[in-house]
Each structure stands twice: as structure tokens, then as C-alpha cells.
Design an enzyme around this catalytic site. Structure first.
Site, short mmCIF file in Angstrom:
data_model
loop_
_atom_site.label_atom_id
_atom_site.label_comp_id
_atom_site.label_asym_id
_atom_site.label_seq_id
_atom_site.Cartn_x
_atom_site.Cartn_y
_atom_site.Cartn_z
N GLY A 637 -24.84 0.48 40.82
CA GLY A 637 -25.70 -0.66 40.49
C GLY A 637 -27.10 -0.43 40.99
CB ALA A 638 -30.27 -1.17 39.84
N GLY A 639 -29.98 -2.27 43.12
CA GLY A 639 -30.32 -3.39 43.99
C GLY A 639 -31.82 -3.63 43.93
CD GLU A 640 -35.32 -8.01 46.43
OE1 GLU A 640 -34.28 -8.54 46.85
OE2 GLU A 640 -36.46 -8.35 46.78
N GLY A 642 -33.32 -0.42 45.77
CA GLY A 642 -32.92 0.94 45.42
C GLY A 642 -31.51 0.94 44.87
CD GLU A 643 -31.33 4.78 42.58
OE1 GLU A 643 -31.64 5.14 43.74
OE2 GLU A 643 -32.09 4.84 41.61
CB VAL A 644 -25.78 -0.43 44.76
CG1 VAL A 644 -24.57 -0.77 45.60
CG2 VAL A 644 -26.88 -1.46 44.96
CG ASP A 759 -30.06 -15.93 44.41
OD1 ASP A 759 -29.94 -16.61 43.36
OD2 ASP A 759 -30.37 -14.72 44.40
P1 AMP Z 1 -27.19 -6.28 44.93
O1 AMP Z 1 -28.41 -5.55 45.36
O2 AMP Z 1 -26.39 -6.80 46.07
O3 AMP Z 1 -27.46 -7.31 43.88
O4 AMP Z 1 -26.25 -5.15 44.24
C1 AMP Z 1 -26.52 -4.65 42.96
C2 AMP Z 1 -25.22 -4.33 42.25
O5 AMP Z 1 -24.51 -3.33 42.97
C3 AMP Z 1 -24.27 -5.52 42.16
O6 AMP Z 1 -24.52 -6.29 41.05
C4 AMP Z 1 -22.92 -4.84 42.07
O7 AMP Z 1 -22.66 -4.43 40.75
C5 AMP Z 1 -23.11 -3.60 42.91
N1 AMP Z 1 -22.62 -3.84 44.28
C6 AMP Z 1 -23.33 -4.27 45.34
N2 AMP Z 1 -22.55 -4.36 46.43
C7 AMP Z 1 -21.32 -3.97 46.07
C8 AMP Z 1 -20.07 -3.86 46.74
N3 AMP Z 1 -19.94 -4.18 48.02
N4 AMP Z 1 -19.01 -3.42 46.04
C9 AMP Z 1 -19.13 -3.11 44.74
N5 AMP Z 1 -20.27 -3.20 44.05
C10 AMP Z 1 -21.36 -3.63 44.68
#
Ligand code: AMP
Length: 997
Positions: A637-640, A642-644, A759
Site C-alpha cells: 500500500g501507499a501511506g501518507e 511512503g510505501e507500506v 478520522d
Molecule cells: P496507511 O498509511 O495506514 O493508510 O496504510 C496504507 C495502506 O497500507 C492501507 O490502506 C493498507 O492497505 C495497507 N496497510 C497498512 N497497515 C497495514 C497492516 N498493518 N496490515 C496490512 N496492510 C496494511
């Protein structure tokens, strides 16, 4: 008689040695040479006296003017000839057990004697007899062994002389010497030459090993192994060996010698390296020229020491070039980036002279200088990424005080910098440091350092506080915002009181006796921007009530006597305002909350922003993980920030766990880094089944730019909204309510800890393998800003409108009650399988609809009780909304009695399966079945319709529920969605407004 005797002392042959074809000379060691004797040989003939007919005779002959002797016998026509000719004693070299006998001779053709003789022979015999001593003239036939019968290849006729040459080998000799004997049995023979020799492999030098001359072959051995000796100044680990063949040839060389350090091979010898050359190791290499900046020593150098002022780094090879110290970095400049953060960035260019090295690093030192006296700036100063070992030509320095002169010394280092102190004064030693004196010309925002209690009564507290640094500019006005609340207030009904002051002390009246209050003081700059805030500190009123102290006005007047009028006015105004507001603020909210049992929070959430240094908050609430314990596997995923990633956390001694790894992309600002890590500081304070669990953080890694990470438990099914969209219609109501129950439990925990999420939305709920839902995303920066209402607001003002309670949108009143509103929206999202709340209405339309008392309609198939709960969460009056504790209890109740979920809320397909179902995207009727199916997100059934022959919208409109089932739509949710859409299509007059409550 023409006689030719050829003697070749050496024979040439070729052998392979270590794979190389080399020429070797075979040497013949002659031990008897009849011709070379040149005179009477004194060989013994037997029988001694035969009268007329003699046996072997010496005959002197002349060839080409030189005389030589031969032995002849020619007793043909005589019977029973047995004439022996025996050589003198031939000494044998001990190793020579095998000798070659080469005989040149002539044999007369028996026929040439005319008439012929029956007894005439054309052969003779070779015998040998071994002895340890010369036996003189003693001759005993019986002691001789026959070696061979010698027959001529060509016999000599009357007119033509034919010389034959035969070679025989006598083997297995073991005594000190031997005799050869020639037996004639009636032939006409002349022996012209007898040569006896053995072969040797000559002494030789191969691969710098010396091999001695060696007699070829041996008893029963084809190859004789010979050990070599290294030539002078050569060495070898294993003794080199070679083999001497029977034919006197060297073969099969094993091992070799190499010239020792300081020597090189020149023509089978080891010679000292020339001056200016060196050789460090025993090897087959040639000496090498001394490397750059090294001294040229005399001959035989093992290495070349560095010239004065040049060095080899501890890790450099002793044979490598020497390098000088780097010169100073160039063009050192300081740029201020975040003035208020006391931060500047130093940058420079690499040194002009790197000393010939590539391993240049830099260090930065900060000094405070007054006159000639300089001292280090102390440990407070922070360097990013570090103050030493920098490979980049810049560093950011923070925690600097304003108006002070700082001298920064940037030094270039390389592998040889360790020798800098040894550099002699006359040596080449460039200055490797650049210095720059700079100061930050900004006024550091004063911070409140501590709040102290001056006096207290049962109803008042007198407080004072310090500010650092003290404002320098006299005219500058600083104001303070004092916020306080009762410590034991339930969070949902906490009342914050905010006072605006111009002095660093206050007396607060109208307080309850014996009660703890929490205070926080924040500096407000002259432009109204917030400065540093104090920590929240607790003070308690005394419990004794004294009559004299009950008069607030008196106390207040006395306390502020020294303060400016404005202060009084401001304070009074605020107090009055507070009094006025207290009814509307506390009335309904208090009533509502006091009607339920009030659980006191066990633990209270601490806002990491209350820490002066947010990095300390991270240290306190999050475990530092070593980056080597983390393996990133895949971006999920993409967080605010950087990458997740999905990954594995393997801490020694603990079980391996799947984790999600949030990263901070390189190039962030200090503020972004702090915001990024603040999520961990928040998450780390929670521990609940329905709150995403923090495993730890990576912040301290040296290569920080690459490695800032937040590591949390891994949730296999990802974000809830996406998950439900992907499984549209696949879960029963009770499964969905089960998910909601988990989310509510997590939210109850958060609200008990006085944490307001702000949120809450399905996208911020994560789902694991067992469909457990956990609240996540604590990433919004929550800063207490200059806010006249004294409530928390988001710093950027970015509010997720569709999920946010009207009072939070309108005047930023974020409370657990506003989180309850958001929970109602999450309920709707869940029951509608991830549908977007308010579909494609604009934010503005949503706010307008809400203000006009419109609410989202019940999703399809939503149990009535669940929808009623949603509507409760969306009550305008926040004090009337249920609390999370109530919500958990209600959902539990519904889950315990599945019957309660059977009654389905009224559902209006015209509004609930929203808008696209009535027409195409451009407002015109659907042109095809697939366009319609796509609009209701049921494209997966396109083929079912086509196969069933339903290809026009007219046919669709004719379909009954049974028909839909028959074409293969099995999931009840999907069945209903399609059926309702057809219903909606039939009623083209439907209004598109949202459902009003
Ligand atoms: P966030 O920055 O928390 O919004 O994370 C971005 C995306 O990464 C989320 O929408 C999820 O798809 C994935 N993600 C974040 N944390 C987790 C986690 N603990 N387990 C699985 N996927 C996650």
C-alpha cells in the site's frame, strides 16, 4: 677396408614438463670404448694357443690415415669352433644397473668362400659375467651368461664391405663390474668397435629447482624419481620432483620453487629487485615498480615505504600507492531552513585535493567562540544525519539558539587521516578543515518551561511559569493561553477552559474544593501564532473552605493587582464567557453522560506533541527495532509518508511474525519525520484486540534516510472498505455486525483513554485472516492551536467531511461524540459492503443535506436495529448520541439474539442503490445490459445475461426475481441489488434525494 664409426655423446629428445614442451638432452656416459682406446686393448682371447688355427686376433687397420685396432676371427672350415674374446673388467657406476652395448662388426658371407663350408657360420654370441673384482686372466666360460646372438643385417661378400651396428642392453647389473665376451662358433667376423655406456638424465634447473644428474632407469623401474633443490633465494612449500626415464629423459615435473620476496626470476636464477622496484611475496611475478608517492629503495626491496607526508590507510595493502591527507572542504555555506526550529543546513564542496583517495568523509564540529577562546557547543545540538562519517556534502544542524554566533568546522577525512597527527612539520600536510562562523538571526519562539503553584485555596489556584528564552525585544508582546480542565472529567464531557493572558502568572477562581486540575500554558507570539507549550501539569485545590477566600472577586483583584488592565479585562471576559456558556455546553452533555455509568479511564492517552522533543515520545512509547530483524517482502500500500510493505519481523529469541512496515520516503523534512513517528508514539500507547498493534519503530539506524519505519502487526485482508467491496454480498448480517462490534470495542477503548480519533472510516479499519477488525491510522497531526473555543482542531484543516460530525466541521469540536458520528458512517459503509457514503454527492451537497436533517438511507438488507443505531449516531445534538460503551453493549445484544437482525429496515431502491441505476452515466437511459450492470457494479453477471438471451433493456425490465436466480445469480445480496435496480428502472419518476429522517 672402409670403416665408419659414429659416436654421438648426446641425443636430443622432447618431453612434456608441466604441460610445456621442453627439449632435454640425454647424456650417454661411456664406460668402455674400444676405438677410443686407440691402441692394443689387452682383451683376453681363449683358447690361448690353438696352433695353426688361432682364435680372435688383434688386427691393426688404417682408415683415413689414422690407425685403429679390430678383433677378427675367421676359422671357417674347422669343426667345433669355440673362440672367446673377453673384454677387460668394466667398472660400473653404482646407479647404472642397465648398460647399452653397441657393436660394429663385419661378417663374411659363407658363400663367398667358394665351395662352401658346412661348418661356416654367419653369427656370433654376446656373453656377460658380473664380478666384484678384476679377475685378471682367469677365464671360466661357465661364469658367462648369454646376452644375445649377434647376426649381421648385411653380410660382407668378397667385393663389398658391409659394416653392421647392433645394440644390446645388459640389465639388472648389481656387482661392482662386469666383463663382456664374444663367442665365435665358426664365422668370419671382425669386431670394429665396442662401446659400452649407460644413459643419464643431465643435471638441470627447472622451475627454479635444481635436479642433479641422474642415471636413467633402475632395477625394474621405468622412472626414477628425483627430488630437486630450490636455487639460491628461491623457496618452495613442497619439494619439487621430477622423473628420469629409462631413456635418460626428464619427465613429469611436480611442484616448483619461487623467488623469495625482493627477488625475481632471471634465467633460472633469482635476482634481487632493481632499485625502485619491489616484490612483497614469494611468487613467480616480476618485481613491480614502486607505487605512487613511495620511496625508491636500494635493490632487493620487499616494499616501498611511503614518502614523507604520504600514508597508507590501515586497510590499504602495503604494496598499494601512498596517499596524502585531503585538503579542506571548499565553499562551506550555511542556509537557514526552518528558522523557528533553530535549524540550518551546512553544505560544502569536496576538497580540491583528495590525496588520491575516494574514501572521503566529513565531520562537523560546532564551537562557540568569544575572542580567542572557543569551546564546543555542547550535546544539545543535533546533526542530521550525523556529525561524523558523512559521505554527503551537507548536514542539517538543529537545536541552535537564536542570536548566538556558532563556528562550524567541517573537516575532510580519509583512510589516512589517522596519521594526521604524525605528520611532520616539513611534510606535505594540507589543512583539512574549513570553518564558518554563522548565527541564526531569528527570534526563537519562547517556550513555557514549567508551571509552579504559588498559592491555593479550596476554590482557586495561583500559578506562575517561566519562559525561555526571555523575549529580547522589549516592545514585543507575548501572550499566554492557559488551558485547564478537571482531571477526573470523563473525556466526553471534559470542559476545557482557555484564558488569554499577558503575564506569566494567573489566579483562577471558581474551582471545586479538593479537586485536581490539569493545566497547560502555551505561548502565543505577537502575530498570534502558537509558540512552545508546557507539559500538562496537575494542581489541586485545598479541601478546607475559608469564608474569606470565597469571594472570588476580592482574591482575583488582589492577585492581578500588579498585572496590566488588559489582563484583567481579558481574564474577566473569559471567565464570564465561560460562565455564560456553561449551560449550553454542559447541560445536555452532562445530563446525557451522567445518566450512564461512568467508567473512569485506567490510562490516559498522552499527546506526543506535548513533548518538547517528539523524538523522546517515540523513545518512550515505541520499541526500537534493529533493521536487521526486519525483512521487507512486498509493497502492499501507499501511506501518507511512503510505501507500506508486508514483511517479517524476527527478533532473536522470539517467534517470527508477519508485519506491515510503513516507511518514510527519503527527502522528508524534520517536521514530516516527527509527524510520521508521532503515529507510532500514539499507537504505542494502546493495547487492545481491536486496535492495530505496534511492534516497534526503526529510527536510530545510522543510514536513517533509508530506514525510518513503523512496524505493526500484519492484517492479511487489508483495509475494510476495499475488502468489503471485493466481497460484496458475501457476508451475512451477523458477520457484518460482528465486524462492527469489534470496531466499536476498539473505539470504546480509545475513548476511555481520552483519545479522539477524528478520522474513523472503513478505509482506516484493517481486517485480518479471522475477519477481526482493528482501528488504525493514528497519523493525523493533532496540534493544539490558537483556538478561541479551546478545542482540538486539525492543523491542516483537512476534514473528511462525509465521516465527520457537523459540530466538528462547523467549529472543530472533535470529541468522542464526533467519533461516534463517524462510527455511524462506518456502520453504513459496512452494511453497504464498502459503498461510498453519500455516493457521488459533493462535500458541499453532503453538508447541506446534513444541515437540513437529511441522513443516509438504510443500505439494502440492513437489519432495522442496526439502522436505528446509525441514526442515533447521527443525532445533531452530540450529547444525545450513544457512547461507544453503549454501542458495544447494543451490538453484543444483537449478536446474542440473531432474531433481532431479521427485521430489515425499510429500503427504498430508488435512493439506496443510488443514482446510476436509473439511467446511464450521461443521464440517458441505459443503452445496453452491460452498461446497466456496470452501473450497479454487477458486471460479473454480464455473461449470465447474454447466455440466457437477455440482451436488451426491455428484456431486463420483464425479469422477475425467479428469472434472476435462474440465470445464475445466487448470492442473496447480488440478487437483491439486481432486482431492486430493475424496480428502480421501472419507476423513472423516482426522486434522487437522500432519505430524510
Ligand atoms: P496507511 O498509511 O495506514 O493508510 O496504510 C496504507 C495502506 O497500507 C492501507 O490502506 C493498507 O492497505 C495497507 N496497510 C497498512 N497497515 C497495514 C497492516 N498493518 N496490515 C496490512 N496492510 C496494511
Amino acid at each position: 677396408m672402409d670403416i665408419f664409426i659414429g659416436i654421438k655423446p648426446f641425443l636430443f629428445s622432447y618431453v612434456l614438463i608441466n604441460g610445456i614442451l621442453v627439449t632435454l638432452q640425454t647424456k650417454e656416459e661411456v664406460i668402455l670404448d674400444m676405438k677410443a682406446a686407440g691402441g692394443e686393448l689387452g682383451w683376453l682371447t681363449w683358447p690361448l694357443d690353438q696352433g695353426e688355427k688361432t682364435g680372435w686376433e688383434v688386427v691393426q687397420r688404417t682408415l683415413n690415415g689414422s690407425q685403429f685396432y679390430t678383433y677378427s676371427v675367421c676359422n671357417i672350415g674347422e669343426r667345433e669352433q669355440d673362440n672367446w674374446l673377453r673384454t677387460t673388467f668394466i667398472q660400473r657406476r653404482p646407479a647404472a644397473s642397465r648398460v647399452h652395448v653397441e657393436i660394429q662388426f663385419i661378417v663374411r658371407d659363407c658363400n663367398s668362400f667358394g665351395g662352401g663350408s658346412v661348418t661356416c657360420k654367419e653369427t656370433f654370441n654376446l656373453f656377460t659375467s658380473e664380478s666384484d673384482a678384476d679377475v685378471g686372466t682367469t677365464f671360466r666360460k661357465g661364469q658367462f651368461k648369454k646376452v644375445a646372438t649377434i647376426a649381421p643385417d648385411e653380410i660382407t661378400s668378397k667385393n663389398e664391405l658391409r659394416i653392421n651396428k647392433e645394440m644390446r642392453v645388459v640389465e639388472n647389473l648389481s656387482r661392482k663390474g662386469f666383463y663382456l665376451a664374444f663367442q665365435d662358433i665358426g664365422a668370419c667376423v671382425a669386431i670394429l668397435s665396442v662401446r659400452v655406456y649407460y644413459k643419464t638424465c643431465p643435471a638441470t634447473v627447472k622451475n627454479l629447482a635444481l635436479f642433479p644428474e641422474t642415471v636413467a632407469g633402475g632395477e625394474n623401474q621405468g622412472l626414477r624419481e628425483v627430488n630437486g633443490v630450490c636455487v639460491d633465494n628461491a623457496i618452495s612449500e613442497d619439494l619439487p620432483r621430477i622423473h628420469c626415464t629409462v631413456d635418460g629423459e626428464w619427465a613429469v615435473l611436480v611442484g616448483q620453487c619461487q623467488c623469495k620476496p625482493g627477488y625475481e626470476e632471471v634465467e633460472d636464477m633469482c635476482q634481487e629487485c632493481q632499485p625502485g622496484f619491489f616484490k612483497a611475496e614469494a611468487s613467480g611475478d616480476k618485481c613491480k615498480q614502486c607505487p605512487a608517492n613511495s620511496q625508491k629503495l636500494k635493490s632487493g626491496a620487499l616494499y616501498c615505504p611511503c614518502m614523507d607526508g604520504f600514508y597508507r590507510a590501515p586497510n590499504d595493502p602495503p604494496t598499494g600507492p601512498c596517499s596524502g591527507l585531503p585538503s579542506a572542504p571548499k565553499d562551506l555555506v550555511a542556509t537557514t531552513t526552518q528558522l523557528s526550529a533553530g535549524k540550518l543546513v551546512l553544505s560544502w564542496s569536496p576538497p580540491e585535493d583528495t590525496g588520491g583517495r575516494t574514501d572521503i568523509t566529513y565531520s562537523v564540529e560546532c564551537q562557540r567562540c568569544e575572542g580567542n577562546m572557543c569551546q564546543p557547543c555542547g550535546e544539545k545540538i543535533r546533526y542530521e544525519p550525523a556529525s561524523v562519517g558523512l559521505t554527503d556534502t551537507k548536514v542539517s544542524v538543529s537545536e541552535l539558539d537564536a542570536h548566538l554566533n556558532y563556528t562550524f568546522i567541517v573537516e575532510a577525512h580519509s583512510g589516512v587521516s589517522v596519521f594526521a597527527s604524525q605528520a611532520t612539520p616539513r611534510s606535505h600536510k594540507p589543512p583539512s578543515t574549513s570553518a564558518l562562523t554563522t548565527s541564526l538571526h531569528y527570534t526563537e519562539a519562547p517556550k513555557v518551561t514549567s508551571i509552579r503553584l504559588v498559592d491555593r485555596t479550596p476554590t482557586s489556584l495561583s500559578l506562575t511559569w517561566d519562559v525561555f528564552p526571555r523575549p529580547r525585544v522589549q516592545s514585543r508582546t507575548i501572550r499566554y493561553e492557559v488551558t485547564y480542565r478537571k482531571k477526573d472529567d470523563n473525556f466526553d464531557m471534559t470542559t476545557y477552559v482557555v484564558l488569554l493572558l499577558e503575564k506569566n502568572s494567573v489566579q483562577i477562581g471558581e474551582l471545586s474544593p479538593g479537586t485536581a486540575y490539569l493545566f497547560r500554558v502555551q505561548v502565543l507570539n505577537s502575530d498570534g501564532s502558537p509558540g512552545g507549550s508546557s507539559m500538562e501539569e496537575q494542581f489541586e485545590t485545598s479541601s478546607e473552605l475559608h469564608l474569606t477566600q470565597n469571594n472570588t472577586a476580592v482574591i482575583f483583584g488582589a492577585a492581578v493587582g500588579g498585572a496590566a488592565m488588559l489582563l484583567i479585562v481579558v481574564v474577566v471576559l473569559f471567565l464570564r464567557k465561560r460562565k455564560r456558556n456553561s449551560h449550553s455546553r454542559q447541560g445536555p452533555e452532562d445530563n446525557y453522560f451522567s445518566s450512564s455509568e461512568q467508567l473512569k479511564p485506567l490510562k490516559t492517552y498522552v499527546d506526543p506533541h506535548t513533548y518538547e522533543d517528539p523524538n523522546i515520545a517515540v523513545l518512550k512509547f515505541a520499541t526500537e527495532i534493529h533493521p536487521s530483524h526486519i525483512t521487507k517482502q512486498k509493497v502492499i500500500g501507499a501511506g501518507e509518508f511512503g510505501e507500506v510493505y508486508r514483511g517479517i519481523l524476527k527478533v532473536p529469541g522470539r517467534k517470527e511474525v508477519a508485519v506491515a512496515i510503513k516507511t518514510l520516503k527519503p527527502g522528508y523534512t524534520e517536521k514530516q519525520r516527527q509527524d510520521f513517528l508521532s503515529e507510532a508514539s500514539i499507537m504505542g500507547q494502546f493495547s487492545h484486540q481491536n486496535i492495530i498493534r505496534l511492534e516497534g519503530v526503526v529510527t536510530k539506524c545510522k543510514d536513517f534516510f533509508k530506514h525510518a519505519m513503523i512496524v505493526t502487526e500484519y492484517m492479511e485482508n487489508g483495509a475494510l472498505d476495499r475488502y468489503l467491496k471485493d466481497h460484496d454480498g458475501e457476508f451475512s448480517s451477523s458477520q457484518l455486525v460482528g465486524m462492527l462490534r469489534g470496531i466499536a470495542a476498539g473505539m470504546k477503548y480509545l475513548s476511555d483513554m481520552s483519545y479522539v480519533h477524528r478520522d474513523l472510516a472503513a478505509r482506516n479499519i484493517l481486517v485480518n485472516n479471522s475477519l477481526e477488525c482493528k482501528v488504525s491510522d493514528f497519523g493525523l497531526s493533532r496540534v493544539l492551536e490558537d483556538n478561541p473555543e479551546g478545542t482540538y482542531t486539525t492543523s491542516g484543516g483537512k476534514i473528511p467531511i462525509r465521516w465527520t460530525a457537523p459540530e466538528a466541521i462547523a467549529y472543530r469540536k472533535f470529541t468522542s461524540a464526533s467519533d461516534v458520528w463517524s462510527f455511524g458512517i462506518v456502520m453504513w459503509e459496512v452494511m453497504a459492503f464498502g459503498e461510498r457514503p453519500y455516493w457521488d454527492m459533493s462535500n458541499h451537497e453532503v453538508m447541506k443535506a446534513i444541515n437540513e436533517a437529511f441522513r443516509l438511507p438504510a443500505p439494502m438488507d440492513c437489519p432495522s436495529a442496526v439502522y436505528q443505531l446509525m441514526l442515533q449516531c447521527w443525532l445533531q445534538d452530540r450529547s444525545k448520541r450513544p457512547r461507544f460503551g453503549d454501542i458495544v453493549s447494543l451490538l453484543d445484544k444483537l449478536l446474542r439474539s440473531p432474531e433481532s437482525l431479521k427485521t430489515i429496515a425499510d429500503f427504498d431502491p430508488r435512493v439506496s442503490i443510488r443514482l446510476p441505476s436509473t439511467s446511464g452515466s450521461d443521464g440517458s437511459p441505459f443503452r445496453s445490459v452491460s452498461e446497466w450492470l456496470e452501473s450497479i457494479k454487477m458486471s460479473q453477471y454480464s455473461e449470465n445475461f447474454t447466455c440466457a438471451g437477455i440482451v436488451t433493456m426491455e428484456q431486463v425490465l420483464q425479469m422477475k426475481n425467479e428469472d434472476i436466480k435462474n440465470i445464475g445469480v445466487r448470492l442473496p445480496g447480488h440478487l437483491k441489488r439486481i432486482a431492486y435496480s430493475i424496480l428502480g428502472l421501472k419507476d423513472q419518476t423516482s426522486t434522487l434525494s437522500v432519505f430524510a429522517v
